[in-house]
Design a protein around this motif. Structure first.
Motif, PDB file in Angstrom:
ATOM      1  N   ALA A 238       1.273  -1.156   0.083  1.00  0.00           N
ATOM      2  CA  ALA A 238      -0.012  -0.105  -0.121  1.00  0.00           C
ATOM      3  C   ALA A 238       0.689   1.080   0.124  1.00  0.00           C
ATOM      4  O   ALA A 238       1.086   1.802  -0.468  1.00  0.00           O
ATOM      5  CB  ALA A 238      -1.343  -0.393   1.175  1.00  0.00           C
ATOM      6  N   LEU A 239       2.095   0.779   1.003  1.00  0.00           N
ATOM      7  CA  LEU A 239       2.777   1.943   0.899  1.00  0.00           C
ATOM      8  C   LEU A 239       3.336   2.386  -0.479  1.00  0.00           C
ATOM      9  O   LEU A 239       3.765   3.573  -0.502  1.00  0.00           O
ATOM     10  CB  LEU A 239       3.784   2.009   2.260  1.00  0.00           C
ATOM     11  N   ALA A 364      -4.291   8.239  -2.854  1.00  0.00           N
ATOM     12  CA  ALA A 364      -4.328   9.688  -2.358  1.00  0.00           C
ATOM     13  C   ALA A 364      -3.218  10.554  -1.934  1.00  0.00           C
ATOM     14  O   ALA A 364      -3.807  11.914  -1.776  1.00  0.00           O
ATOM     15  CB  ALA A 364      -5.926   9.270  -1.956  1.00  0.00           C
ATOM     16  N   ALA A 365      -3.025   9.732   0.074  1.00  0.00           N
ATOM     17  CA  ALA A 365      -1.865  10.880   0.135  1.00  0.00           C
ATOM     18  C   ALA A 365      -0.794  11.147  -0.461  1.00  0.00           C
ATOM     19  O   ALA A 365      -0.619  12.299  -0.304  1.00  0.00           O
ATOM     20  CB  ALA A 365      -1.694   9.899   1.257  1.00  0.00           C
ATOM     21  N   GLY A 370       1.434  15.298  -2.796  1.00  0.00           N
ATOM     22  CA  GLY A 370       2.455  16.088  -4.391  1.00  0.00           C
ATOM     23  C   GLY A 370       1.994  17.720  -4.030  1.00  0.00           C
ATOM     24  O   GLY A 370       3.029  18.140  -5.103  1.00  0.00           O
ATOM     25  N   GLU A 371       1.309  18.059  -3.269  1.00  0.00           N
ATOM     26  CA  GLU A 371       0.652  19.642  -3.754  1.00  0.00           C
ATOM     27  C   GLU A 371       1.671  20.540  -2.727  1.00  0.00           C
ATOM     28  O   GLU A 371       1.905  21.531  -3.577  1.00  0.00           O
ATOM     29  CB  GLU A 371      -0.667  19.680  -3.086  1.00  0.00           C
ATOM     30  N   LEU A 377      10.684  13.749  -4.528  1.00  0.00           N
ATOM     31  CA  LEU A 377      10.350  13.797  -3.168  1.00  0.00           C
ATOM     32  C   LEU A 377       9.301  12.229  -2.348  1.00  0.00           C
ATOM     33  O   LEU A 377       9.256  12.231  -1.947  1.00  0.00           O
ATOM     34  CB  LEU A 377      10.217  14.926  -2.344  1.00  0.00           C
ATOM     35  N   VAL A 378       7.731  12.845  -3.100  1.00  0.00           N
ATOM     36  CA  VAL A 378       6.964  11.645  -2.940  1.00  0.00           C
ATOM     37  C   VAL A 378       7.237   9.993  -2.823  1.00  0.00           C
ATOM     38  O   VAL A 378       6.649   9.595  -2.223  1.00  0.00           O
ATOM     39  CB  VAL A 378       5.614  12.816  -3.037  1.00  0.00           C
ATOM     40  N   VAL A 379       7.991   9.984  -4.232  1.00  0.00           N
ATOM     41  CA  VAL A 379       8.159   8.920  -4.828  1.00  0.00           C
ATOM     42  C   VAL A 379       9.335   8.338  -3.764  1.00  0.00           C
ATOM     43  O   VAL A 379       9.203   7.296  -2.600  1.00  0.00           O
ATOM     44  CB  VAL A 379       8.689   8.481  -6.271  1.00  0.00           C
TER      45      VAL A 379
END
Length: 401
Positions: A238-239, A364-365, A370-371, A377-379
């Motif tokens: 999931a993560l 969704a998180a 990402g906003e 960085l999110v990946v």
């Protein structure tokens, strides 16, 4: 309770497909996946054409997934209370009717979305019944390979289905594609009705409905061994999926917006290849020894996104990450052994519901993060979180003595 011993060699696909009832179930599942893929694309196109709203189009695309968590919370007890053949046929008939109503174009957009959401509630029960039927049809390592076949089919549908669905919509239009979806649903129902043998329900007595679903879910989660196996199969994947929420903006960030499809395909291709190789070529005992490194492989390759790799290198990292999903094959038999046969349908439903819910929330998180952060960085953070989750489940992932 089911008990199985670890086979000395992996099963073969010939042995799995030699079982006629498995071929029937596999054929029905393939028709289901094709129909769902085409329906999601066609409904999204229909809604966008009617509203011109990207948000409404996205909601239409996700409408089939949103009810899954609710259905898993309220209705899962039916997977053991009703015969699996009855559940699956009933759901396919319902999907046929819904697809026909959508194809007819008689409803406004809000009513279309509401219809899809409400009729999607039984999807968790049908999926649970299908998965719980596998160990009745396949024994020993053939069951594990059968699970791998289903996973590969789902991954292959993601790789080929969206492109094929897009071509179909271009050829016959969105409403024509929805009529084709109705035909696949009806064909699946007929196949199950004519070729699948009837299996008795696993639990008898008066059904308590929602209260029974909650009671059994609490009982399953209250058992440390089952809870640990569920978390080990839920958290790390999931993560990792959190990274998929920003692959489109990542492709744009590195100056190749058209490469987003390549990145999504790389994940699905890795999952397909991992299940193919680990399921068929690796001995059962060796699968258990590989569970830990494979689970780590879900997240560790994503740390490479800190270097902002070009799309080609990013696709390689994502393929390796998707390959790591095959660690779940090492846990398939252990999970089956821990669950009492009378609760098998609900246990598999709980596993599937948790998977769908957590992966949806993680995606969704990732998009929300990402906003305020760069996609790279999110990946990277998603990869680190997935690797940490694998370490948390390290003990559960260890080979059984």
């Amino acid at each position: 309770m089911t008990t199985t011993s670890v086979a000395p060699r992996p099963a073969t696909y010939r042995e799995v497909f030699a079982v006629g009832q498995f071929r029937v179930l596999f054929g029905s599942y393939t028709l289901f996946l094709i129909g769902e893929t085409v329906r999601m694309l066609a409904l999204s196109v229909t809604v966008y054409a009617a509203t011109g709203s990207p948000l409404m189009s996205a909601l239409a695309y996700a409408a089939g997934f949103l009810p899954y968590a609710l259905g898993g919370t309220l209705l899962l007890a039916l997977a053991d209370r009703w015969p699996p053949r009855t559940v699956m046929i009933g759901y396919e008939v319902l999907r046929t009717a819904v697809s026909a109503v959508l194809a007819a174009g008689l409803l406004p957009v809000p009513a279309m979305l509401a219809l899809v959401c409400v009729t999607g509630l039984p999807s968790a029960v049908a999926s649970a019944s299908r998965t719980a039927l596998l160990p009745d049809l396949l024994d020993g390592d053939r069951y594990v390979l059968g699970r791998a076949v289903f996973s590969m089919t789902a991954g292959g549908t993601q790789v080929l289905g969206f492109a094929g669905g897009g071509m179909l919509i271009a050829a016959v239009g969105a409403q024509g594609a929805l009529w084709i979806t109705a035909a696949t649903c009806l064909a699946s129902a007929c196949l199950l009705r004519l070729r699948l043998a009837d299996h008795p329900r696993r639990r008898t007595g008066a059904s308590a409905g929602i209260s029974e679903t909650w009671q059994v879910n609490r009982a399953l989660l209250g058992r440390p061994a089952i809870r640990a196996l569920l978390l080990a199969q839920w958290l790390a994947p999931a993560l990792m999926v959190g990274a998929e929420g920003v692959l489109i903006p990542y492709a744009a960030q590195v100056g190749a917006p058209d490469a987003a499809g390549l990145l999504f395909t790389a994940v699905a291709a890795g999952m397909f290849t991992g299940n193919l190789i680990v399921g068929r070529l690796v001995r059962p005992a060796d699968r258990e020894r590989l569970a830990r490194p494979l689970a780590l492989a879900l997240g560790l390759p994503l740390l490479g996104f800190a270097l902002h790799p070009a799309p080609g290198y990013a696709a390689i990292l994502l393929t390796v990450s998707g390959f790591g999903v095959a660690y779940q094959l090492a846990l398939a038999r252990r999970f089956l052994d821990e669950v009492h046969e009378t609760q098998r349908g609900q246990a598999f439903g709980l596993l599937l519901t948790g998977t769908m819910t957590l992966q949806g929330l993680a995606a969704a998180a990732g998009g929300a993060l990402g906003e305020v952060a760069t996609p790279a960085l999110v990946v990277t953070l998603a990869g680190a979180a997935s690797a940490l989750a694998a370490l948390v489940s390290w003990r559960t992932l260890s080979p059984t003595p």
